[in-house]
Design a protein around this motif. Structure first.
Motif, PDB file in Angstrom:
ATOM      1  N   GLU A   1       0.806  -1.212   0.000  1.00 35.59           N
ATOM      2  CA  GLU A   1       0.000   0.000   0.000  1.00 35.59           C
ATOM      3  C   GLU A   1       0.845   1.270   0.000  1.00 35.59           C
ATOM      4  O   GLU A   1       0.315   2.369  -0.185  1.00 35.59           O
ATOM      5  N   THR A   2       2.143   1.136   0.215  1.00 33.80           N
ATOM      6  CA  THR A   2       3.015   2.314   0.229  1.00 33.80           C
ATOM      7  C   THR A   2       3.798   2.447  -1.080  1.00 33.80           C
ATOM      8  O   THR A   2       4.827   3.114  -1.111  1.00 33.80           O
ATOM      9  N   LEU A   3       3.318   1.827  -2.150  1.00 33.99           N
ATOM     10  CA  LEU A   3       4.110   1.786  -3.382  1.00 33.99           C
ATOM     11  C   LEU A   3       4.383   3.186  -3.929  1.00 33.99           C
ATOM     12  O   LEU A   3       5.457   3.452  -4.466  1.00 33.99           O
ATOM     13  N   GLY A   4       3.432   4.095  -3.817  1.00 32.51           N
ATOM     14  CA  GLY A   4       3.677   5.466  -4.261  1.00 32.51           C
ATOM     15  C   GLY A   4       4.800   6.117  -3.478  1.00 32.51           C
ATOM     16  O   GLY A   4       5.682   6.776  -4.042  1.00 32.51           O
ATOM     17  N   GLU A   5       4.790   5.922  -2.147  1.00 31.42           N
ATOM     18  CA  GLU A   5       5.865   6.444  -1.305  1.00 31.42           C
ATOM     19  C   GLU A   5       7.196   5.753  -1.614  1.00 31.42           C
ATOM     20  O   GLU A   5       8.262   6.380  -1.552  1.00 31.42           O
ATOM     21  N   ASP A   6       7.126   4.444  -1.960  1.00 30.33           N
ATOM     22  CA  ASP A   6       8.348   3.718  -2.315  1.00 30.33           C
ATOM     23  C   ASP A   6       8.987   4.319  -3.565  1.00 30.33           C
ATOM     24  O   ASP A   6      10.216   4.460  -3.639  1.00 30.33           O
ATOM     25  N   LEU A   7       8.166   4.688  -4.543  1.00 23.16           N
ATOM     26  CA  LEU A   7       8.697   5.321  -5.754  1.00 23.16           C
ATOM     27  C   LEU A   7       9.351   6.650  -5.407  1.00 23.16           C
ATOM     28  O   LEU A   7      10.457   6.961  -5.894  1.00 23.16           O
ATOM     29  N   ALA A   8       8.700   7.435  -4.550  1.00 24.01           N
ATOM     30  CA  ALA A   8       9.275   8.720  -4.151  1.00 24.01           C
ATOM     31  C   ALA A   8      10.597   8.523  -3.415  1.00 24.01           C
ATOM     32  O   ALA A   8      11.568   9.274  -3.631  1.00 24.01           O
ATOM     33  N   ALA A   9      10.665   7.508  -2.538  1.00 23.04           N
ATOM     34  CA  ALA A   9      11.898   7.238  -1.800  1.00 23.04           C
ATOM     35  C   ALA A   9      13.018   6.799  -2.741  1.00 23.04           C
ATOM     36  O   ALA A   9      14.181   7.204  -2.576  1.00 23.04           O
ATOM     37  N   TYR A  10      12.683   5.987  -3.727  1.00 17.95           N
ATOM     38  CA  TYR A  10      13.694   5.554  -4.692  1.00 17.95           C
ATOM     39  C   TYR A  10      14.230   6.749  -5.476  1.00 17.95           C
ATOM     40  O   TYR A  10      15.443   6.892  -5.676  1.00 17.95           O
ATOM     41  N   LEU A  11      13.342   7.622  -5.919  1.00 20.46           N
ATOM     42  CA  LEU A  11      13.765   8.786  -6.695  1.00 20.46           C
ATOM     43  C   LEU A  11      14.647   9.711  -5.870  1.00 20.46           C
ATOM     44  O   LEU A  11      15.651  10.244  -6.371  1.00 20.46           O
ATOM     45  N   ALA A  12      14.310   9.880  -4.588  1.00 25.87           N
ATOM     46  CA  ALA A  12      15.125  10.725  -3.718  1.00 25.87           C
ATOM     47  C   ALA A  12      16.512  10.114  -3.530  1.00 25.87           C
ATOM     48  O   ALA A  12      17.523  10.832  -3.520  1.00 25.87           O
ATOM     49  N   ALA A  13      16.558   8.780  -3.388  1.00 26.80           N
ATOM     50  CA  ALA A  13      17.842   8.114  -3.220  1.00 26.80           C
ATOM     51  C   ALA A  13      18.703   8.250  -4.468  1.00 26.80           C
ATOM     52  O   ALA A  13      19.908   8.503  -4.379  1.00 26.80           O
ATOM     53  N   ARG A  14      18.110   8.079  -5.645  1.00 27.84           N
ATOM     54  CA  ARG A  14      18.870   8.190  -6.889  1.00 27.84           C
ATOM     55  C   ARG A  14      19.342   9.623  -7.126  1.00 27.84           C
ATOM     56  O   ARG A  14      20.395   9.846  -7.734  1.00 27.84           O
ATOM     57  N   GLN A  15      18.571  10.590  -6.632  1.00 30.63           N
ATOM     58  CA  GLN A  15      18.964  11.980  -6.819  1.00 30.63           C
ATOM     59  C   GLN A  15      20.217  12.318  -6.016  1.00 30.63           C
ATOM     60  O   GLN A  15      21.053  13.119  -6.441  1.00 30.63           O
ATOM     61  N   SER A  16      20.356  11.674  -4.847  1.00 33.91           N
ATOM     62  CA  SER A  16      21.486  11.966  -3.970  1.00 33.91           C
ATOM     63  C   SER A  16      22.655  11.012  -4.158  1.00 33.91           C
ATOM     64  O   SER A  16      23.716  11.211  -3.583  1.00 33.91           O
ATOM     65  N   GLY A  17      22.466   9.925  -4.924  1.00 37.75           N
ATOM     66  CA  GLY A  17      23.523   8.950  -5.114  1.00 37.75           C
ATOM     67  C   GLY A  17      23.383   8.235  -6.448  1.00 37.75           C
ATOM     68  O   GLY A  17      22.573   8.595  -7.284  1.00 37.75           O
ATOM     69  N   GLY A  18      24.176   7.196  -6.630  1.00 38.91           N
ATOM     70  CA  GLY A  18      24.173   6.445  -7.869  1.00 38.91           C
ATOM     71  C   GLY A  18      23.151   5.328  -7.852  1.00 38.91           C
ATOM     72  O   GLY A  18      22.257   5.275  -6.988  1.00 38.91           O
ATOM     73  N   PRO A  19      23.273   4.380  -8.790  1.00 37.73           N
ATOM     74  CA  PRO A  19      22.328   3.263  -8.878  1.00 37.73           C
ATOM     75  C   PRO A  19      22.252   2.404  -7.626  1.00 37.73           C
ATOM     76  O   PRO A  19      21.232   1.770  -7.376  1.00 37.73           O
ATOM     77  N   ASP A  20      23.326   2.394  -6.800  1.00 35.05           N
ATOM     78  CA  ASP A  20      23.333   1.579  -5.589  1.00 35.05           C
ATOM     79  C   ASP A  20      22.698   2.286  -4.405  1.00 35.05           C
ATOM     80  O   ASP A  20      22.567   1.683  -3.331  1.00 35.05           O
ATOM     81  N   ALA A  21      22.290   3.543  -4.575  1.00 38.82           N
ATOM     82  CA  ALA A  21      21.781   4.307  -3.437  1.00 38.82           C
ATOM     83  C   ALA A  21      20.484   3.735  -2.886  1.00 38.82           C
ATOM     84  O   ALA A  21      20.192   3.864  -1.695  1.00 38.82           O
TER      85      ALA A  21
END
Length: 442
Positions: A105-125
């Motif tokens: 049920e948190t899939l939308g938030e999961d996408l946002a968290a992934y995008l934030a991680a990629r913005q601050s780091g590389g593919p391994d973030a």
């Protein structure tokens, strides 16, 4: 002197060539989509994730279950568009990585968290966010052919607008060609059938849009000019392959049945209709099925070879889940339980006997209005086309019931071919004459 005609290759070889060309073209287009830079895609996915979170995963228009949307699956699609550059294009295309946590049920938030991680780091973030990667490799995910390029230019809401424009243009082309080739009545049947399955909601979701767009494109191809039966079957091979490549098992039977029904309604086919054309319909279904099945199986084999994962085993397990008895809300999905559930539900609402009487009356009216056995035989191919969704539901009963809030739109084929069958097979005035009391002669 007349030039001798060139000998044609056997149909099987031509069908194999059509399949190979279709798969190669789609493969190249998808590989190109995966090769696009990921930065612009993820930049447009940031507001897209906010849209998903705001709408929820399963919003329903007017609060009606059959008008329910599926932002959950669309979010998985957006996630795959975001992760496509984690590895090289070919490896990413075969692996189809997405991320989530245990609570879907948190899939939308999961996408946002992934995008934030990629913005601050590389593919391994993403590994440091608590998100778990999983491979969705049993599908080709061909919708990324248009989704990733569009996301380079616009967010998810813009993709929806483009899909509305594209589907409206395809629908207008189908209606115009139907009116020209088959008459205004056929165009009305098509328009009404698609309205009844709420085609106006379809472009709102990427996964709903795919099959309708492929089906309408197939109808345009069929109606653009007269097609021989062998050419039609070759086209169905290509449509089956394209469906398996781009669709996530939503309403695939539309890409078979709608073009087939449009072909059957053309005047030159109406003159030849009958038993032989019923056999041709069966052959067309087999051609579509071969293209569909081979395309899916090719992904299982290729992905297994390239990634080392047991993609084939996972796919076969999923085939079993969707075609054999499973559970739904605690009920085993055997045929006996399904019929009992339907009976109990209708009976509890006082609808079973009224509907049973209505069904018997409809059958009696049909029997009284049949023009002749010859007319019934000539209309039989359209009846076969109308029955295709019912056969599909029976073959994939578990998937069809569990996802009935979107699989029901496959009935758009029944609602199109069914009235056409009744029109050519029956005459209501004939039923009135047969049912009217005979006057006594003096």
């Amino acid at each position: 002197m007349a030039q001798p005609q060139k000998a044609r290759l056997p149909f099987a070889l031509r069908a194999l060539a059509v399949f190979g060309v279709t798969l190669a073209l789609l493969f190249a287009l998808l590989l190109g989509a995966y090769a696009l830079p990921g930065g612009p895609v993820r930049a447009h996915l940031v507001p897209s994730a906010a849209t998903i979170v705001d709408e929820g995963l399963y919003p329903a228009f007017f609060g009606f279950k059959l008008f329910q949307m599926d932002n959950y699956t669309d979010t998985l699609m957006l996630m795959e568009a975001a992760t496509a550059d984690e590895t090289g294009p070919l490896a990413a295309m075969m692996t189809n990585t997405a991320y989530n946590v245990d609570n879907f049920e948190t899939l939308g938030e999961d996408l946002a968290a992934y995008l934030a991680a990629r913005q601050s780091g590389g593919p391994d973030a993403a590994a440091h966010t608590g998100l778990e990667p999983f491979s969705y490799a049993r599908y080709w995910h061909g919708y990324l052919i248009w989704l990733r390029p569009l996301l380079c230019l616009m967010p998810y809401t813009g993709v929806r607008v483009v899909q509305y424009i594209a589907l409206a243009a395809l629908l207008a082309a189908v209606l115009a060609l139907l009116r020209r080739r088959c008459g205004g009545r056929a165009a009305v049947w098509f328009a009404v059938s698609q309205a009844l399955v709420t085609v106006f909601f379809v472009p709102h979701q990427i996964q709903y849009f795919t099959c309708f767009a492929i089906a309408y494109a197939g109808c345009v191809w069929v109606l653009a000019r007269p097609r021989r039966s062998d050419v039609l079957c070759l086209g169905l091979v290509a449509l089956g392959a394209a469906t398996a490549f781009c669709d996530l098992l939503v309403t695939p039977v539309l890409t078979l049945g709608l073009p087939l029904a449009c072909w059957l309604l053309q005047p030159q086919q109406r003159l030849r209709a009958g038993g032989r054309q019923c056999a041709l319909c069966v052959g067309g279904c087999l051609c579509w099925g071969v293209g569909y099945g081979l395309c899916w199986a090719s992904k299982w084999v290729l992905a297994g070879l390239i990634t080392g994962q047991d993609v084939l085993g996972d796919a076969l397990r999923q085939v079993g889940v969707r075609t054999t008895a499973d559970t739904w809300h605690g009920m085993a999905l055997t045929w006996g339980n399904i019929f009992t559930f339907v009976y109990t539900t209708l009976q509890s609402r006082g609808l079973f006997w009224p509907l049973a009487v209505l069904a018997v009356a409809a059958l009696a009216l049909f029997a009284c209005s049949v023009r002749s056995r010859a007319a019934l035989a000539k209309a039989a191919p359209l009846a076969l086309a109308a029955a295709l969704p019912l056969a599909w539901y029976a073959a994939l009963r578990t998937h069809s019931i569990q996802h009935g809030w979107f699989t029901w739109r496959a009935l758009g084929l029944t609602l199109f071919a069914g009235p056409a069958f009744l029109y050519f097979a029956c005459d209501a005035r004939l039923a009135l004459r047969r049912l009217a009391p005979k006057r006594k002669t003096k």
